[in-house]
Write a protein that holds these residues in place. Structure first.
Motif, PDB file in Angstrom:
ATOM      1  N   LEU A  44       0.984  -1.237  -0.090  1.00 32.35           N
ATOM      2  CA  LEU A  44      -0.099  -0.121  -0.192  1.00 32.35           C
ATOM      3  C   LEU A  44       0.860   1.313   0.017  1.00 32.35           C
ATOM      4  O   LEU A  44       0.232   2.366  -0.547  1.00 32.35           O
ATOM      5  N   ALA A  45       2.002   1.353   0.649  1.00 39.39           N
ATOM      6  CA  ALA A  45       2.831   2.392   1.002  1.00 39.39           C
ATOM      7  C   ALA A  45       3.858   2.730  -0.181  1.00 39.39           C
ATOM      8  O   ALA A  45       4.382   3.778  -0.294  1.00 39.39           O
ATOM      9  N   ARG A  46       4.283   1.649  -0.982  1.00 36.63           N
ATOM     10  CA  ARG A  46       5.278   1.639  -1.968  1.00 36.63           C
ATOM     11  C   ARG A  46       4.733   1.659  -3.598  1.00 36.63           C
ATOM     12  O   ARG A  46       3.581   0.956  -3.878  1.00 36.63           O
ATOM     13  N   ALA A  47       5.323   2.230  -4.438  1.00 37.10           N
ATOM     14  CA  ALA A  47       5.128   2.189  -5.822  1.00 37.10           C
ATOM     15  C   ALA A  47       5.923   0.914  -6.265  1.00 37.10           C
ATOM     16  O   ALA A  47       6.739   0.193  -5.733  1.00 37.10           O
ATOM     17  N   GLY A  48       5.176   0.299  -7.162  1.00 38.42           N
ATOM     18  CA  GLY A  48       5.800  -0.960  -7.913  1.00 38.42           C
ATOM     19  C   GLY A  48       5.652  -2.221  -7.124  1.00 38.42           C
ATOM     20  O   GLY A  48       5.154  -2.193  -6.103  1.00 38.42           O
ATOM     21  N   LEU A  49       6.453  -3.096  -7.340  1.00 41.36           N
ATOM     22  CA  LEU A  49       6.535  -4.385  -6.701  1.00 41.36           C
ATOM     23  C   LEU A  49       8.059  -4.690  -6.511  1.00 41.36           C
ATOM     24  O   LEU A  49       8.831  -4.347  -7.115  1.00 41.36           O
ATOM     25  N   PRO A  50       8.201  -5.843  -5.746  1.00 35.90           N
ATOM     26  CA  PRO A  50       9.642  -6.296  -5.578  1.00 35.90           C
ATOM     27  C   PRO A  50      10.220  -6.667  -6.811  1.00 35.90           C
ATOM     28  O   PRO A  50       9.605  -7.439  -7.422  1.00 35.90           O
ATOM     29  N   ALA A  51      11.389  -6.288  -7.210  1.00 35.82           N
ATOM     30  CA  ALA A  51      11.825  -6.487  -8.442  1.00 35.82           C
ATOM     31  C   ALA A  51      12.557  -7.907  -8.323  1.00 35.82           C
ATOM     32  O   ALA A  51      13.177  -8.450  -7.576  1.00 35.82           O
ATOM     33  N   TYR A  94      -1.391 -23.763 -15.206  1.00 36.14           N
ATOM     34  CA  TYR A  94      -1.128 -23.038 -14.061  1.00 36.14           C
ATOM     35  C   TYR A  94      -2.502 -22.328 -13.728  1.00 36.14           C
ATOM     36  O   TYR A  94      -3.094 -21.573 -14.511  1.00 36.14           O
ATOM     37  N   ALA A  95      -2.729 -22.591 -12.545  1.00 38.06           N
ATOM     38  CA  ALA A  95      -4.107 -22.300 -12.131  1.00 38.06           C
ATOM     39  C   ALA A  95      -4.280 -20.777 -12.154  1.00 38.06           C
ATOM     40  O   ALA A  95      -3.212 -19.847 -11.882  1.00 38.06           O
ATOM     41  N   PRO A  96      -5.440 -20.280 -12.833  1.00 40.63           N
ATOM     42  CA  PRO A  96      -5.481 -18.789 -13.400  1.00 40.63           C
ATOM     43  C   PRO A  96      -6.134 -17.846 -12.395  1.00 40.63           C
ATOM     44  O   PRO A  96      -6.180 -16.384 -12.581  1.00 40.63           O
ATOM     45  N   ALA A  97      -6.830 -18.156 -11.327  1.00 35.14           N
ATOM     46  CA  ALA A  97      -7.634 -17.166 -10.536  1.00 35.14           C
ATOM     47  C   ALA A  97      -6.947 -15.897 -10.124  1.00 35.14           C
ATOM     48  O   ALA A  97      -7.539 -15.052 -10.228  1.00 35.14           O
ATOM     49  N   ALA A  98      -5.742 -16.159  -9.758  1.00 39.37           N
ATOM     50  CA  ALA A  98      -5.110 -15.056  -8.986  1.00 39.37           C
ATOM     51  C   ALA A  98      -4.875 -13.940 -10.051  1.00 39.37           C
ATOM     52  O   ALA A  98      -4.904 -12.873  -9.905  1.00 39.37           O
ATOM     53  N   TYR A  99      -4.641 -14.406 -11.493  1.00 42.44           N
ATOM     54  CA  TYR A  99      -4.241 -13.674 -12.571  1.00 42.44           C
ATOM     55  C   TYR A  99      -5.800 -12.870 -12.813  1.00 42.44           C
ATOM     56  O   TYR A  99      -5.670 -11.838 -13.239  1.00 42.44           O
ATOM     57  N   TYR A 100      -6.931 -13.634 -12.959  1.00 42.77           N
ATOM     58  CA  TYR A 100      -8.078 -13.012 -13.398  1.00 42.77           C
ATOM     59  C   TYR A 100      -8.417 -12.133 -12.343  1.00 42.77           C
ATOM     60  O   TYR A 100      -9.101 -10.968 -12.669  1.00 42.77           O
ATOM     61  N   ALA A 101      -8.318 -12.235 -11.009  1.00 40.48           N
ATOM     62  CA  ALA A 101      -8.375 -11.378 -10.111  1.00 40.48           C
ATOM     63  C   ALA A 101      -7.857 -10.118 -10.139  1.00 40.48           C
ATOM     64  O   ALA A 101      -8.210  -9.002 -10.100  1.00 40.48           O
ATOM     65  N   SER A 102      -6.346 -10.029 -10.535  1.00 41.72           N
ATOM     66  CA  SER A 102      -5.412  -9.121 -10.720  1.00 41.72           C
ATOM     67  C   SER A 102      -5.833  -8.358 -12.148  1.00 41.72           C
ATOM     68  O   SER A 102      -6.076  -6.853 -11.944  1.00 41.72           O
ATOM     69  N   ALA A 103      -6.364  -8.903 -13.158  1.00 43.48           N
ATOM     70  CA  ALA A 103      -6.695  -8.434 -14.302  1.00 43.48           C
ATOM     71  C   ALA A 103      -8.111  -7.426 -14.246  1.00 43.48           C
ATOM     72  O   ALA A 103      -8.289  -6.631 -14.754  1.00 43.48           O
ATOM     73  N   SER A 104      -9.005  -7.951 -13.511  1.00 44.79           N
ATOM     74  CA  SER A 104     -10.152  -7.335 -13.035  1.00 44.79           C
ATOM     75  C   SER A 104      -9.942  -5.901 -12.584  1.00 44.79           C
ATOM     76  O   SER A 104     -10.609  -5.039 -12.971  1.00 44.79           O
ATOM     77  N   TYR A 105      -9.039  -5.771 -11.529  1.00 39.57           N
ATOM     78  CA  TYR A 105      -8.486  -4.425 -10.919  1.00 39.57           C
ATOM     79  C   TYR A 105      -7.597  -3.807 -12.134  1.00 39.57           C
ATOM     80  O   TYR A 105      -7.748  -2.645 -12.284  1.00 39.57           O
ATOM     81  N   GLY A 106      -6.437  -4.313 -12.733  1.00 36.86           N
ATOM     82  CA  GLY A 106      -5.669  -4.052 -13.406  1.00 36.86           C
ATOM     83  C   GLY A 106      -6.152  -3.468 -14.846  1.00 36.86           C
ATOM     84  O   GLY A 106      -5.440  -2.769 -15.613  1.00 36.86           O
ATOM     85  N   GLY A 114      -2.785  -4.137 -10.408  1.00 43.13           N
ATOM     86  CA  GLY A 114      -3.719  -5.537 -10.300  1.00 43.13           C
ATOM     87  C   GLY A 114      -3.048  -6.529  -9.534  1.00 43.13           C
ATOM     88  O   GLY A 114      -3.718  -6.797  -8.510  1.00 43.13           O
ATOM     89  N   VAL A 115      -1.717  -6.784  -9.511  1.00 37.98           N
ATOM     90  CA  VAL A 115      -1.199  -7.602  -8.886  1.00 37.98           C
ATOM     91  C   VAL A 115      -1.136  -6.992  -7.366  1.00 37.98           C
ATOM     92  O   VAL A 115      -1.396  -8.073  -6.528  1.00 37.98           O
ATOM     93  N   LYS A 116      -0.660  -5.887  -7.131  1.00 34.51           N
ATOM     94  CA  LYS A 116      -0.891  -5.312  -6.040  1.00 34.51           C
ATOM     95  C   LYS A 116      -2.034  -5.607  -5.170  1.00 34.51           C
ATOM     96  O   LYS A 116      -2.263  -5.809  -3.899  1.00 34.51           O
ATOM     97  N   PHE A 117      -3.130  -5.480  -5.969  1.00 38.82           N
ATOM     98  CA  PHE A 117      -4.577  -5.381  -5.433  1.00 38.82           C
ATOM     99  C   PHE A 117      -4.849  -6.572  -4.985  1.00 38.82           C
ATOM    100  O   PHE A 117      -5.211  -6.814  -3.790  1.00 38.82           O
ATOM    101  N   THR A 118      -4.108  -7.669  -5.484  1.00 41.15           N
ATOM    102  CA  THR A 118      -4.554  -9.123  -5.126  1.00 41.15           C
ATOM    103  C   THR A 118      -3.736  -9.501  -4.027  1.00 41.15           C
ATOM    104  O   THR A 118      -4.172 -10.329  -3.232  1.00 41.15           O
ATOM    105  N   PHE A 119      -2.489  -9.066  -3.780  1.00 41.32           N
ATOM    106  CA  PHE A 119      -1.831  -9.121  -2.519  1.00 41.32           C
ATOM    107  C   PHE A 119      -2.310  -8.698  -1.619  1.00 41.32           C
ATOM    108  O   PHE A 119      -2.508  -9.291  -0.336  1.00 41.32           O
TER     109      PHE A 119
END
Length: 783
Positions: A44-51, A94-106, A114-119
């Protein structure tokens, strides 16, 4: 007429009804959600994701889903742009649900958001699910203590989401307590009303993570059987009601997920899945002393140790031990079965993580499907979370209410305090725009894997040798459509124009004076079908690259290729459709016959206010800590600093200094090698992820040997280096076999991957280079 004596029914106003509903809401759910938000604070506090963690893999998979949706493809089995643009069937396996949740927001804010939202969603769901599970066993305050222990466990709050970036696993572990709660209710109260949610949760888990879904299923079925045999609603024929109904939920859930499961299992032999498995002798089993240690800020400096640091969490295992001890108290008799089950489940899972279980991993091949024994730290955290709630319940059973409330809140506070170091990870830079050009650069770096996997486990079996990137294909991504034609293989006089491109299909206009074999830069895989002027044409994989080839007759033709459903994929859709119909019928039956719902116990307002204040204080400490993080100042106690053999202090731009180097030998033979270790140090926040080069230079400046690394420290890019920390960067410099005997110079430097620009020296030597550091000019090459 006599006036009616029937009692009049009081009509409540809307405000009265609203207040009545609000009074029934348990504020403990809100407090548990705040615990989840605290666990997700870095996202929530940082931009981006761990590289250079798996998080970046998930960003590009999410990008593939978003682009497929924009092209009208709702369900994706083939990622057309992964693996240098050759395509990759990752979504078929590869099970897809996490990517569809991320894509819905992304879809609205981009795949990284989208990925941050799912985390964040996983963190909140996990704490809320444990609260729900434990509240049904104990009460609101013990449940909140359990939610804090689970949601803030070091593996779930730091290592899994931040250090590893394991998005699907994080979401799957978060769904586990919800599944156990649903299976427990179904076992105690069999019927359609409980069957529908249990089956849906089972399906969601199967669509979220291939590995943890089966761990969750085994744990859920065992819990249902235990609950049926020992719970308050136990019956003499519990094996028929308490186990048969959960098994039905498992079967119905598998049916709902069959559109994914059947192809994923049935077509596994079509890819190189064996590459994903590690030999049991290299499994990382974790010593008990490491697991029992408290989470420390130094745990984030894992390059010093060469591996991640795994912790159970000091409050977590302490509270779990107290909860298990409480099962011996006669006053805890009503809660004893729950405590014994989760104590046994946690003990078995913990043993499988310890070195003592090495023989079991070698003797039971099915266990290797988990890949990493420490993955079981997620289910262990769940078991310890329930036991932590049991510890608070034990206090409530033995002590006056005020004391029990104080101890319950103290347990929450202990979990919050112990988690704060794990919520201050090393900084990560904004990775920049998510583009296919960046994807291809990452794939070619050698440090990130190809196709968003590290072992190529989803390469089609027909790929006998992994092909190198095709520069023409990569360059075509700058145009309106990728050009998947291998134009180097076209015969003289042949012309091919790209007419249309979409995920899973391409159409071309082809003209040639003679018949020839058209080669496309797309991996051949089951389901790819070709048509020439509407007539199906045979396709075959090229050897050894595995690309699609098909015969094209002389003349002008329209050629199209499309990935179609195979029989097992169609069967999966049919099974899921049938299971969906059954599930809707079960849901409708349950809704027609709702059981009376007893009012649930609520977390007292005073305890809720204190719990919220505790979480708010932890958040405030985290905000202050982010601004004054020890990672922003020279280290004091976080590990020992190495001492270079040849100390230096050469400052470069981008806030990086070369502190020295080790060169054990200053001579090598032509065709030989020389070991070199560079010691870099961040003198301030490094805003870019830099790569390193080492050159062996002849007297004329020609390069006769080199070593290049995309990331100086594996899995630890420069943008995450703590200020003042000395980072060891090991190299093996290969010397050309053609290098003449003589004296050479050894130079090193850094460069920016996106621009190719080298970092400049802050104070270059007179007459020397400004873009490279001279280590020595006395390196000898001699036969």
């Amino acid at each position: 007429m006599r006036p009616s004596t029937a009692p009049t029914r009081r009509r409540h106003s809307f405000p009265d009804q609203a207040r009545s509903r609000l009074r029934r809401i348990d504020p403990g759910h809100g407090a548990a959600a705040l615990v989840g938000l605290l666990a997700a604070w870095p996202f929530l506090a940082r931009a981006g994701l761990p590289a250079l963690t798996d998080a970046q893999h998930h960003v590009y998979r999410t990008l593939e889903v978003i682009n497929a949706w924009r092209s009208g493809v709702l369900y994706l089995r083939w990622a057309p742009n992964l693996f240098y643009g050759f395509g990759y069937p990752v979504f078929n396996f590869y099970a897809p649900a996490a990517y569809y949740a991320s894509a819905s927001y992304g879809w609205f804010l981009g795949p990284t958001a989208g990925v941050k939202f799912t985390f964040v969603l996983a963190a909140v769901l996990g704490a809320g699910g444990l609260y729900r599970l434990a509240r049904e066993r104990f009460g609101p305050l013990p449940a909140l203590a359990g939610a804090a222990a689970f949601g803030l466990a070091p593996y779930l709050a730091y290592l899994n989401p931040q250090a590893r970036g394991a998005l699907p696993e994080a979401l799957a572990v978060a769904l586990m307590p919800w599944l156990l709660a649903a299976f427990g209710r179904l076992s105690g109260e069999p019927g359609a009303r409980r069957l529908a949610p249990a089956a849906l949760l089972m399906a969601l888990l199967m669509l979220t993570h291939n590995l943890m879904a089966w761990v969750a299923a085994a744990l859920g079925l065992a819990w249902a059987a235990w609950e049926g045999a020992t719970g308050p609603a136990r019956r003499a024929n519990w094996w028929k009601t308490g186990l048969a109904w959960p098994l039905a939920a498992f079967g119905l859930g598998a049916g709902l997920a069959a559109f994914f499961l059947l192809p994923a299992i049935g077509e596994l032999g079509l890819v190189q899945f064996k590459n994903a498995f590690l030999p049991t002798e290299v499994f990382q089993l974790v010593p008990l002393a490491e697991l029992l240690g408290p989470a420390r800020l130094a745990d984030a400096a894992y390059p010093d140790l060469g591996h991640f640091v795994f912790r159970l969490g000091l409050p977590q295992w302490t509270l779990a031990a107290l909860g298990l001890a409480g099962a011996l108290d006669p006053r805890m008799r009503p809660w004893r079965p729950t405590l014994l089950f989760f104590g046994l489940a946690g003990a078995v899972a913990l043993w499988l993580v310890l070195p003592a279980s090495a023989g079991a991993w070698a003797a039971l091949p099915g266990l290797s499907y988990l890949q990493f024994p420490w993955r079981l730290l997620g289910p262990i955290a769940l078991a310890f979370g329930v036991l932590a709630g049991g510890a608070a319940q034990w206090a409530a059973a033995r002590l006056p209410s005020a004391w029990a409330t104080g101890l319950g809140l103290a347990a929450v506070a202990a979990c919050l305090a112990a988690a704060l170091p794990a919520l201050n990870p090393l900084s990560w830079p904004d990775p920049g725009p998510v583009t296919y050009a960046q994807l291809f650069a990452l794939e070619q770096s050698g440090a990130w894997g190809v196709g968003t996997t590290h072992a190529g486990e989803f390469l089609p079996a027909s790929v006998l040798a992994s092909p190198a990137p095709n520069e023409a294909l990569l360059a075509s991504y700058a145009g309106p459509m990728p050009d998947k034609v291998d134009r180097v293989s076209l015969p003289g006089g042949a012309a091919v124009d790209v007419i249309a491109h979409a995920p899973g299909s391409d159409t071309f206009s082809v003209s040639a004076p003679d018949a020839f074999t058209l080669q496309l830069l797309t991996f051949e895989f089951s389901g790819w079908t070709a048509w020439v002027d509407g007539a199906e044409a045979p396709i075959a994989p090229a050897e050894p690259e595995g690309w699609i080839t098909l015969p094209v007759p002389a003349g002008t033709h329209t050629v199209s290729v499309r990935l179609v459903d195979t029989p097992i994929r169609r069967a999966g859709w049919l099974v899921s459709a049938a299971a969906g119909g059954v599930w809707l019928a079960v849901l409708a039956r349950g809704l027609r016959r709702p059981a009376p719902v007893a009012p649930a116990e609520r977390l007292p307002a005073g305890a809720a206010a204190v719990a919220v204040a505790l979480v708010a204080a932890a958040l405030a400490l985290r905000v202050v800590g982010d601004a004054h993080s020890p990672w922003l100042s020279p280290p004091r106690t976080v590990g020992a600093q190495p001492t270079p053999q040849h100390p230096l202090a050469v400052q470069l731009e981008d806030n990086v200094m070369l502190a020295g180097y080790d060169l054990p030998q200053s001579q090598a033979a032509p065709g030989g090698q020389a070991a070199l270790t560079l010691y870099w140090q961040a003198t301030g926040r490094v805003s870019a992820d830099l790569s390193v080069f080492v050159h062996l230079l002849g007297p004329d400046g020609q390069v006769w040997g080199q070593s290049d690394k995309y990331v100086p420290v594996p899995f630890f890019p420069t943008g995450r280096w703590p200020v003042g920390r000395v980072m060891a960067d090991s190299h093996t410099v290969g010397v050309s076999a053609e290098a003449p005997a003589g004296t050479y110079a050894l130079a090193a430097g850094l460069w920016q991957r996106d621009t190719g620009r080298r970092s400049q020296l802050a104070d270059p030597p007179p007459g020397g280079r400004a873009d490279a550091i001279l280590l020595t000019d006395a390196f000898r090459v001699a036969p």
